[in-house]
Design a protein around this motif. Structure first.
Motif, short mmCIF file in Angstrom:
data_model
loop_
_atom_site.label_atom_id
_atom_site.label_comp_id
_atom_site.label_asym_id
_atom_site.label_seq_id
_atom_site.Cartn_x
_atom_site.Cartn_y
_atom_site.Cartn_z
N LEU A 167 8.69 -0.23 4.04
CA LEU A 167 9.56 -0.16 2.86
C LEU A 167 10.25 1.19 2.77
CD1 LEU A 167 7.45 -2.05 0.18
CD2 LEU A 167 9.73 -2.67 0.99
N ARG A 219 7.69 -6.26 -8.19
CA ARG A 219 6.40 -6.62 -7.59
C ARG A 219 5.36 -6.70 -8.69
NH1 ARG A 219 5.52 -6.01 -2.10
NH2 ARG A 219 3.30 -5.85 -2.59
N ASP A 244 9.22 3.81 -6.85
CA ASP A 244 8.00 3.12 -6.44
C ASP A 244 7.73 3.31 -4.95
OD1 ASP A 244 7.67 2.21 -9.00
OD2 ASP A 244 8.46 0.21 -8.61
N ILE A 245 8.78 3.15 -4.15
CA ILE A 245 8.61 3.25 -2.69
C ILE A 245 8.23 4.67 -2.29
CG2 ILE A 245 9.81 3.05 -0.49
CD1 ILE A 245 11.45 0.78 -1.71
N TYR A 268 0.45 6.84 0.91
CA TYR A 268 0.15 6.34 2.25
C TYR A 268 -0.05 7.51 3.22
CZ TYR A 268 1.59 4.57 6.89
OH TYR A 268 1.68 4.29 8.22
N HIS A 309 2.46 -1.99 4.36
CA HIS A 309 3.89 -2.21 4.13
C HIS A 309 4.61 -0.95 3.64
CE1 HIS A 309 2.89 -6.74 3.38
NE2 HIS A 309 2.81 -6.39 4.65
N ALA A 310 3.87 0.09 3.29
CA ALA A 310 4.48 1.28 2.67
C ALA A 310 5.48 1.95 3.60
CB ALA A 310 3.39 2.26 2.26
N TYR A 314 -4.16 -2.78 -1.00
CA TYR A 314 -3.06 -2.28 -1.82
C TYR A 314 -3.28 -0.81 -2.17
CZ TYR A 314 -1.91 -7.21 -2.33
OH TYR A 314 -1.58 -8.51 -2.07
N ILE A 349 2.25 -1.78 -3.78
CA ILE A 349 2.67 -1.97 -2.40
C ILE A 349 1.44 -1.92 -1.49
CG2 ILE A 349 3.98 -0.92 -0.50
CD1 ILE A 349 5.98 0.05 -2.62
N SER A 377 4.57 5.52 -3.37
CA SER A 377 3.62 4.78 -2.54
C SER A 377 3.59 5.34 -1.12
CB SER A 377 4.01 3.30 -2.49
OG SER A 377 3.94 2.72 -3.78
N CYS A 419 3.73 -0.59 -9.44
CA CYS A 419 5.19 -0.70 -9.29
C CYS A 419 5.83 -0.89 -10.66
CB CYS A 419 5.54 -1.87 -8.37
SG CYS A 419 5.10 -1.57 -6.65
N TYR A 450 12.87 -11.66 0.66
CA TYR A 450 12.51 -11.43 -0.74
C TYR A 450 13.22 -12.44 -1.64
CZ TYR A 450 11.74 -8.96 -5.14
OH TYR A 450 11.37 -8.64 -6.43
#
Length: 701
Positions: free
Chosen positions: A347, A335, A222-223, A230, A343-344, A320, A339, A226, A325, A481
């Motif tokens: 993270l 989540r 996911d990170i 980004y 914040h991308a 977003y 994301i 994303s 996610c 978190y």
């Protein structure tokens, strides 16, 4: 370079040579910006090849004006003169590294400040009596022992260069303090063995490793996706495109592109990119809307608000990304929303930190070795099942003359690592395109706007201090978190303070020696890691990790002797076939090693074989190891296999604490009448053996 040329003051001042005249310089250093002799600050960083190194410099303004020019000549000699002049009472026979030279500035400035205060106009006036006075004044300073020792060492180094330094710095012929060791000069009490780098406590380590693994195995997809989205969106901004390159706009006019984006929002059931204003209301994030339509967001704000209102779309509370996610923690989505754009990058940096934590801890590499790793550094041998990592080593790397190899050297043998380390490396290679796994920044760099600072260090890897800060932020994120989601697996603060990068290597050595059967999160066994580390990475003495293990083992043995001595002195009872041998070895070891200072690595390896130290604490017993009578193994040359202890072995001895452990184990054994008979029979035999040992211990008391 001759000594006469090096010592010629007029020659140096007249030619204004480079500070790094006789040192290799990084190929990416700006030659026009290299420091010269006349500068009040010399930047030594261009001569340091470690990509993870911080800026290193010499500031001569800290020295008294009377001595400043001559001090600059002295430091120029330290940097450029290849003649090795070892310190008295030291065994160093290598050319000083630039970083070591930079460390000499502060203590030497203190020494010269002392000389200034006492009216000394030339160091030739430092008679033995004045040196003793200096020593007494240094002892009274509010400084650490290490800082005081550095003042002594730099005074001695200046004496070692007395034949070539300017006259004002030339010390008398007699060796300062007759070459006595610094600890003897200060009459320091012998230090007990210890490692100044504290290990990370299990209360902090286990959840920290657990969260790092969670990032790599559960959240990395996911990170990474994303973060890539980004980066693509950033490329729509003018500042991230080269000058002269326009936007890559798809077909259609601005409003047509906007309509397509709004229609996509409706189909996906998403809201307009927004932000929450200070008064609690929501506003459209025009800049992000412009990224999606390949235009300037301000144009939408001026001309297209009616079109946006007609769409009937609501404004979201944040901006977003479109990537949903899918990762889960304990079976639940981590989540509920994608994301956020803002914040991308953070993270993604947390993911980099998680990879560093696992690579550093589960490989035993030094922080600099981890930070110097490059893509394609991992290999897998299908025949042995081993994962290996290749890379550079810096500590202990020498050239043909025995001096430090400034560019490092490729390890002859690769590090043998746990498969999770290989997964962490794979995550990093998918996250960003950089050559180094840990670059200074993974964020895209703006190509327009203000010029980049000219004082940046040439190294392109993260620094150790930067990683240390990132670890703190990673822990803060995990704890936030947990709080927001009602999770119990917070990462508590470590009792020894901040979790610095170099503490991972120390902690791994401690666990291999002290808790070989312990567990890390996700059932990674230290024993498994120990096998890989000691057979692979530490299988070569050049790695230094066997030295760390030897010192840790020495420390454990001495602590065990101390505990047993205290127990026996208080009237403690010992039972078992080797009870007498246990007491005898404890008494002899305490008499032999009491008050002994921390040994050198060579001494540690040798002392570990001392017969009086062959006592090992195991579960519910002590092993007074005798290879000839040991039942656990007939092949070990270094000690017992504590995981294979047999109750009939004649090497066993037990203290009251061991008996208490046996009682706990007996109570913990299950009683299940429905279990197969063979299992119940086995449990009964184990209980009987333990009960017999307890009875014998009490009766022998």
């Amino acid at each position: 370079m001759t000594q006469q040329a090096a010592a010629s003051s007029d020659h140096l001042i007249g030619d204004n040579p480079l500070a790094l005249t006789n040192r290799p310089v990084r190929p990416d250093a700006d030659a026009s910006r290299l420091s010269r002799f006349d500068d009040d600050r010399w930047d030594l960083t261009p001569g340091i090849f470690e990509d993870h190194s911080t800026k290193t410099s010499l500031n001569f303004e800290v020295f008294p004006v009377r001595w400043r020019m001559e001090v600059k000549e002295y430091f120029w000699l330290l940097i450029n003169d290849e003649t090795i002049r070892p310190l008295p009472a030291a065994q160093l026979d290598k050319r000083l590294s630039l970083r070591t030279i930079s460390f000499a500035s502060t203590p030497l400035s203190r020494v010269l400040a002392w000389a200034e205060e006492h009216g000394i106009t030339s160091l030739n006036e430092l008679s033995p009596a004045r040196l003793d006075l200096m020593l007494a004044d240094i002892a009274d300073l509010d400084l650490s022992k290490g800082a005081k020792g550095m003042m002594i060492s730099e005074t001695r180094r200046l004496w070692a260069y007395r034949e070539v330094v300017p006259e004002i710095l030339r010390m008398p012929e007699p060796q300062p303090w007759l070459g006595e060791l610094t600890r003897d000069l200060f009459a320091e009490a012998p230090q007990r063995p210890g490692n100044r780098t504290p290990r990370i406590g299990d209360e902090t380590l286990v959840p920290l490793i657990s969260w790092a693994m969670r990032f790599i195995d559960d959240l990395s997809a996911d990170i990474t996706t994303s973060f890539h989205e980004y980066c693509l969106l950033l490329q729509q901004e003018d500042r991230f495109r080269p000058p002269g390159v326009g936007r890559s706009t798809p077909g259609g006019r601005r409003q047509e592109r906007l309509k397509r984006v709004l229609d996509q929002f409706r189909r996906d059931g998403t809201k307009l990119p927004g932000r929450t204003l200070p008064d609690g209301s929501r506003g459209i994030r025009w800049q992000h809307l412009g990224r999606l339509t390949h235009t300037l967001g301000g144009l939408h704000a001026r001309f297209d608000q009616d079109l946006i209102r007609q769409s009937g779309l609501e404004i979201d509370d944040d901006t977003y990304l479109s990537t949903p996610c899918k990762g889960t923690i304990n079976g639940q989505l981590w989540r509920s929303k994608p994301i956020a754009f803002d914040h991308a990058a953070n993270l993604a940096q947390h993911l980099v930190t998680a990879c560093f934590i696992l690579i550093a801890y589960l490989s035993g590499m030094r922080p600099g070795e981890v930070l110097s790793l490059k893509r394609d550094c991992v290999a897998h041998d299908k025949s042995t099942g081993r994962w290996t990592v290749t890379g550079l080593r810096w500590k202990g790397a020498t050239d043909n003359d025995g001096a430090k190899a400034v560019e490092g050297e490729q390890r002859d043998l690769p590090w043998v690592v746990h498969p999770i380390v290989a997964r962490a490396v794979d995550v990093l290679t998918r996250l960003h395109p950089g050559t180094l796994l840990f670059p200074v920044s993974i964020r895209p760099k703006p190509l327009r706007g203000p010029a980049a600072p000219t004082n940046l260090r040439p190294g392109t890897a993260m620094t150790t201090s930067q990683v240390g800060t990132d670890i703190v932020e990673f822990i803060d994120w995990a704890n936030t978190y947990c709080t927001e989601n009602g999770r119990p697996d917070h990462i508590p603060s470590d009792k020894q303070g901040r979790v610095s990068p170099r503490r991972f290597r120390r902690t791994l050595a401690w666990h291999i020696v002290r808790q070989p059967r312990g567990l890390v999160a996700a059932a990674i066994q230290y024993g498994h890691v120990s096998t890989h580390i000691t057979q692979g990475y530490a299988g070569t003495y050049a790695s230094g990790f066997l030295d760390d293990l030897a010192l840790e083992q020495w420390l454990e043995r001495i602590e065990n002797v101390d505990e047993l001595e205290t127990y026996l002195d208080s009237g403690g009872h010992v039972s078992g076939p080797s009870a007498t041998e246990l007491e005898s070895k404890t008494r002899h070891a305490q008499a032999k090693f009491s008050g002994r200072t921390m040994p050198t690595v060579r001494q540690a390896h040798k002392l570990l074989q001392d017969p009086t130290l062959q006592v090992f604490k195991s579960r519910g017993m002590h092993c007074v190891f005798n290879k000839a009578t040991a039942l656990c193994t007939k092949e070990s040359e270094n000690g017992p296999s504590l995981g294979e202890c047999r109750s009939a072995c004649s090497n066993i001895a037990r203290t009251d604490q061991d008996i208490a452990e046996l009682r706990v184990e007996i109570n913990a054994l299950p009683e299940d009448p429905l279990a197969p008979a063979i299992r119940n029979h086995r449990i009964a035999l184990v209980k009987e053996t333990m009960a017999r040992a307890i009875k014998h211990h009490e009766e022998a008391r």
